[in-house]
Design an enzyme around this catalytic site. Sequence first.
Site, PDB file in Angstrom:
ATOM      1  N   TYR A 108      -4.360  -0.783   9.571  1.00 19.85           N
ATOM      2  CA  TYR A 108      -4.038  -0.940   8.154  1.00 19.85           C
ATOM      3  C   TYR A 108      -2.606  -0.479   7.893  1.00 19.85           C
ATOM      4  CZ  TYR A 108      -4.762  -0.854   3.069  1.00 19.85           C
ATOM      5  OH  TYR A 108      -4.669  -1.081   1.719  1.00 19.85           O
ATOM      6  N   SER A 165       0.850  -1.193   0.000  1.00 15.61           N
ATOM      7  CA  SER A 165       0.000   0.000   0.000  1.00 15.61           C
ATOM      8  C   SER A 165       0.886   1.245   0.000  1.00 15.61           C
ATOM      9  CB  SER A 165      -0.880  -0.008   1.255  1.00 15.61           C
ATOM     10  OG  SER A 165      -1.505   1.234   1.477  1.00 15.61           O
TER      11      SER A 165
END
Length: 254
Positions: A159, A146
């Site tokens: 996350y 990410s």
Amino acid sequence: MTQSNPFSLAGKVALVTGANTGLGQGIAIAMAQAGADIVAVGRSSANDTEREVAALGRKLHSVYADLERSHEAERIVAQAIDAAGRVDILVNNAGLIRRADALVFTESDWDAALDVNLKTPFFLAQAVAQQLVKVGRPGKVINIASMLSFQGGIRTASYTASKSGLAGITKLLANEWASKGINVNAIAPGYFETNNTSALRSDEQRSKDILARIPAARWGSPADLGGAAVFLASAASDYIHGTILPVDGGWLAR
């Protein structure tokens, strides 16, 4: 291995988690276009992806799994091999995001994201690598990282932690498995049109701010990830180990 098309995945089987929609679906379809058969792993039906894959003349096998339960990794890989005969490529794509201020972030939201985004990908990679080493065959592991593997973000504590950890594990596994003929790399998608970004895209100001920073001036579509995934799954990347490849429309360059 020398071949006429180093990007061909003919004769290969790719296990893709979360292949029912979004980025996973885009990756699965791209790999099928390159000649691979697909094993789709997840809790939801992959019927839409299966139709796309079948239209390309390739096979898709579905394996049901709750990816919050990392102890199922061995069973998932064994079932995939039973169905497809082999697994050459693993794409750890399935992801979960929970949003809340760090001051009030809950333990359950922390654990859920760490399990799906970090713990299960590690043990799936381990199970696939064990089988590859057992039969003496090379393979590819592709983790979906990410932008938050590089940046802190806001309101995404678990996350950010999990995707930062996944970047580190990608490098560790590359260090350990490169000599065994197993390439471990990651793709770091930028801002893509997926279920995980629906809240951001529906926030007019936030979406405007994001687009203003992307040199490509648009959100990515799942198909934009396909080429990078095929590259890292193919013989074209045989000397690439431990890389985290941003596919971000230039976000990190701004």
